[in-house]
Scaffold this active site. Structure first.
Site, PDB file in Angstrom:
ATOM      1  N   THR A   1       0.853  -1.188   0.000  1.00 31.87           N
ATOM      2  CA  THR A   1       0.000   0.000   0.000  1.00 31.87           C
ATOM      3  C   THR A   1       0.888   1.237   0.000  1.00 31.87           C
ATOM      4  OG1 THR A   1      -1.652   1.281   1.174  1.00 31.87           O
ATOM      5  CG2 THR A   1      -0.220  -0.074   2.548  1.00 31.87           C
TER       6      THR A   1
ATOM      7  N   GLU B   1      -5.070  -2.995   3.826  1.00 33.79           N
ATOM      8  CA  GLU B   1      -4.797  -3.619   5.135  1.00 33.79           C
ATOM      9  C   GLU B   1      -5.968  -4.457   5.650  1.00 33.79           C
ATOM     10  OE1 GLU B   1      -4.023  -0.559   4.262  1.00 33.79           O
ATOM     11  OE2 GLU B   1      -2.258   0.212   5.307  1.00 33.79           O
TER      12      GLU B   1
ATOM     13  N   LYS C   1      -6.110  10.796  -2.267  1.00 35.75           N
ATOM     14  CA  LYS C   1      -6.552   9.717  -3.151  1.00 35.75           C
ATOM     15  C   LYS C   1      -7.162  10.294  -4.422  1.00 35.75           C
ATOM     16  CE  LYS C   1      -7.573   5.041  -2.390  1.00 35.75           C
ATOM     17  NZ  LYS C   1      -8.416   3.996  -1.855  1.00 35.75           N
TER      18      LYS C   1
ATOM     19  N   TRP D   1      -3.107   6.492  -4.649  1.00 35.44           N
ATOM     20  CA  TRP D   1      -2.562   7.420  -3.652  1.00 35.44           C
ATOM     21  C   TRP D   1      -1.495   8.350  -4.196  1.00 35.44           C
ATOM     22  CZ3 TRP D   1      -5.332   7.834   0.486  1.00 35.44           C
ATOM     23  CH2 TRP D   1      -6.012   6.732   1.002  1.00 35.44           C
TER      24      TRP D   1
HETATM   25  P1  AMP Z   1      -6.441   1.401  -0.225  1.00 34.28           P
HETATM   26  O1  AMP Z   1      -5.632   0.707   0.786  1.00 34.28           O
HETATM   27  O2  AMP Z   1      -5.628   2.011  -1.303  1.00 34.28           O
HETATM   28  O3  AMP Z   1      -7.544   0.569  -0.745  1.00 34.28           O
HETATM   29  O4  AMP Z   1      -7.121   2.650   0.481  1.00 34.28           O
HETATM   30  C1  AMP Z   1      -7.886   2.555   1.649  1.00 34.28           C
HETATM   31  C2  AMP Z   1      -8.393   3.916   2.005  1.00 34.28           C
HETATM   32  O5  AMP Z   1      -9.249   4.411   0.979  1.00 34.28           O
HETATM   33  C3  AMP Z   1      -9.241   3.992   3.258  1.00 34.28           C
HETATM   34  O6  AMP Z   1      -8.469   4.006   4.431  1.00 34.28           O
HETATM   35  C4  AMP Z   1      -9.989   5.286   3.016  1.00 34.28           C
HETATM   36  O7  AMP Z   1      -9.184   6.415   3.316  1.00 34.28           O
HETATM   37  C5  AMP Z   1     -10.238   5.248   1.528  1.00 34.28           C
HETATM   38  N1  AMP Z   1     -11.568   4.693   1.222  1.00 34.28           N
HETATM   39  C6  AMP Z   1     -11.867   3.425   0.869  1.00 34.28           C
HETATM   40  N2  AMP Z   1     -13.187   3.289   0.633  1.00 34.28           N
HETATM   41  C7  AMP Z   1     -13.751   4.498   0.864  1.00 34.28           C
HETATM   42  C8  AMP Z   1     -15.075   5.021   0.805  1.00 34.28           C
HETATM   43  N3  AMP Z   1     -16.111   4.276   0.435  1.00 34.28           N
HETATM   44  N4  AMP Z   1     -15.251   6.310   1.130  1.00 34.28           N
HETATM   45  C9  AMP Z   1     -14.227   7.104   1.499  1.00 34.28           C
HETATM   46  N5  AMP Z   1     -12.952   6.680   1.550  1.00 34.28           N
HETATM   47  C10 AMP Z   1     -12.706   5.397   1.241  1.00 34.28           C
END
Ligand code: AMP
Length: 542
Positions: free
Chosen positions: A185, A330, A439, A444
């Site tokens: 990540t 995670e 994001k 990211w």
């Molecule tokens: P990743 O590990 O790249 O999948 O990112 C995870 C992060 O994406 C989470 O900790 C949130 O900050 C953001 N995220 C995931 N789903 C949502 C959602 N439905 N609404 C807002 N933020 C989200």
């Protein structure tokens, strides 16, 4: 006293075995990176996954060694998932959207021994190959007839690589806690960190993905996972589809609405999943062309917040149910989903829409709580907002090789870096993000890397980057600068400087100048105050 039931290790090879025995003729289709469309069945996939496992053994891959994939969603990529993990190696899915330095870092950190790559990524890997210290074999995921000229030493074609095997292979049986797959990540500060899933965690996650209230898939479903297999396991869909015999349509390298729509129509897709940016493009396409969505019944939206207008348009204009999901690399990634529970069934349409804009209720297996800055539990009243913590059997315990040290608190809670409230029905709502990353379109951007690059400019005294709302990309970076006395700089000149240090898609959409930046008591830039300061600011690109 222990129970007297069988010891049947929860291994992901069981999914493809199950599909081969119970759904042998169910189809898998896909658009190929080298062009054209491909169709076969779960029986074929199972045989070829075993051929892949045999080929990996022949290539000397040992139990626990990492096998990298740099690939779009495809039947071959799924075969590698089953083949590599099934034979006891660790499938390391690599995000090709990372900056070359990050790719080199994670492949060396993971100590990948063999790399499977799509033809699309050959030029990229050729450029960085001299820095990849541990990879001894490159396999390009095409047939011999499509093999490109390449400087990658000894590169083989995938079809040749597995074609030498017969598929007569029994999956080895080992402890279900054995490492199964690895995904880095970049949604944290510092270097990307590896999340090392086990067979057990992936298996349990799949069972929940298949629950009625989760992704809405079953044996009759035709599922199009637009969410990439290199980002948080494509939300577990390839495993879940095999586990229930759903037909899968892989979009390969295509993410444009027209191609996705054509695939949806041709394959009669019923369920699909992706980040909001993809669905925004799709809605625009549907509205512009007047086309309908065919057999589509359910769309899962996650990765970033699903906007209200998007949920409403899918439901009111196209009769498609929207499932708003939250999760992280995670958390394997499913953490919460917005399916309706009995308590909200009789609310008005508007009230239900309010609830759907939230990120949903935790799925069975994921515990959630919110805490204030002192670590005190906050009530589930829909108003108290605090750090979101999770724990469960598919939530990370520590990062690969112990990076970042101890990441759980004394009660095994993992701090997500998200700020949220939870209402009386159990629906969680993300209100802010404490982690210092942005994001954009589901991927990211590190604000810290951008800030470091910006202050490397001789005319810049101090720099801060925050994520600002953007209607297409969800968030885009805004650079806020304090200049050295008497100096000025424009966005173009700044970006010309930054592009030497970061990927092009990371470049800020705008720059703003201030006399000073807000600081916390410990002297750090207070991003919270800065976000407040710019809360009414609108990007020129929005
Ligand atoms: P990743 O590990 O790249 O999948 O990112 C995870 C992060 O994406 C989470 O900790 C949130 O900050 C953001 N995220 C995931 N789903 C949502 C959602 N439905 N609404 C807002 N933020 C989200």
């Amino acid at each position: 006293m222990l129970g007297l039931m069988q010891d049947w290790p929860l291994l992901v090879s069981k999914f493809i075995d199950h599909a081969a025995v119970n759904h042998p003729n169910r189809e898998i289709v896909g658009l190929l990176p080298e062009g054209g469309k491909f169709k076969y069945t779960y029986a074929d996939m199972a045989k070829r996954s075993k051929m892949c496992a045999q080929a990996l053994e022949r290539a000397g891959i040992q139990l626990g060694e990492r096998v990298g994939t740099l690939a779009w969603n495809s039947h071959r990529h799924a075969e590698i998932w089953f083949g590599a993990s099934g034979m006891g190696a660790v499938t390391h899915t690599i995000n090709p959207r990372l900056f070359p330095e990050q790719l080199i870092y994670i492949m060396n950190h993971a100590e990948d021994k063999l790399l499977f790559l799509d033809i699309t990524f050959v030029p990229l890997v050729e450029k960085i190959a001299e820095h990849l210290k541990t990879i001894h074999t490159y396999v390009i995921m095409v047939g011999k007839e499509h093999m490109p000229e390449t400087s990658l030493e000894g590169a083989l074609s995938y079809e040749e690589f597995i074609g030498a095997e017969d598929g007569n292979y029994d999956w080895p049986v080992f402890d279900e806690n054995t490492a199964c797959s690895l995904c880095y990540t970049s949604g944290t500060t510092g270097n990307p960190k590896g999340v090392l899933y086990s067979h057990r965690s992936n298996f349990l996650h799949t069972l929940v993905a298949l629950a009625g209230d989760t992704l809405g898939i079953g044996g009759q479903s035709v599922i199009l996972p637009v969410v990439p297999m290199f980002h948080a396991n494509a939300w577990g869909i390839p495993y879940a589809a095999a586990g229930c015999g759903a037909k899968v349509a892989f979009n390969g390298p295509h993410h444009d609405p027209e191609t996705l729509h054509q695939l949806m129509m041709d394959e009669e897709v019923t369920v699909t999943a992706a980040v909001p940016t993809v669905w925004l493009g799709m809605l625009k396409y549907l509205q512009a062309t007047g086309k309908d969505v065919g057999k589509l019944t359910t769309v899962t939206i996650g990765g970033s917040a699903a906007p209200r207008s998007m949920i409403q348009a899918f439901q009111d204009d196209y009769g498609v149910r929207v499932n708003h999901a939250w999760g992280m690399t995670e958390t394997s990634p499913l953490g919460s989903l917005g399916s309706e529970n009995a308590a909200v069934q009789n609310l008005s349409k508007e009230e239900k829409l309010d609830i759907q804009c939230k990120q949903g209720r935790s799925v069975l297996g994921v515990e959630m709580c919110i805490k204030d800055d002192d670590g005190n539990d906050l009530p589930r009243d829909g108003e108290s907002s605090g750090g979101l913590y999770v724990r469960g059997p598919w939530v990370v315990k520590e990062y690969f090789k112990g990076d970042a040290g101890q990441i759980l608190d004394d009660n095994n809670w993992f701090d997500t870096g998200d700020v949220a409230c939870i209402d009386e029905y159990g629906y969680m709502h993300i209100t802010d993000r404490a982690k210092d990353v942005i994001k954009s379109g589901g991927e990211w951007i590190s604000s810290i890397d951008l800030e470091n690059a910006a202050v490397a400019h001789p005319d810049v005294a101090e720099a801060a980057v925050i994520g600002v709302f953007h209607p297409k990309w969800d968030e885009r970076p805004l650079l806020v600068l304090v200049m050295e006395e008497g100096k000025t700089i424009g966005l173009e000149a700044m970006n010309a400087h930054l592009v030497k240090h970061v990927a092009k898609w990371w470049l800020p959409d705008d720059v703003q100048f201030v006399d000073e930046l807000p600081h916390t008591a410990t002297g750090k830039i207070s991003k919270k105050d800065l976000r407040d300061q710019f809360k009414d600011y609108k990007l020129p690109t929005a």
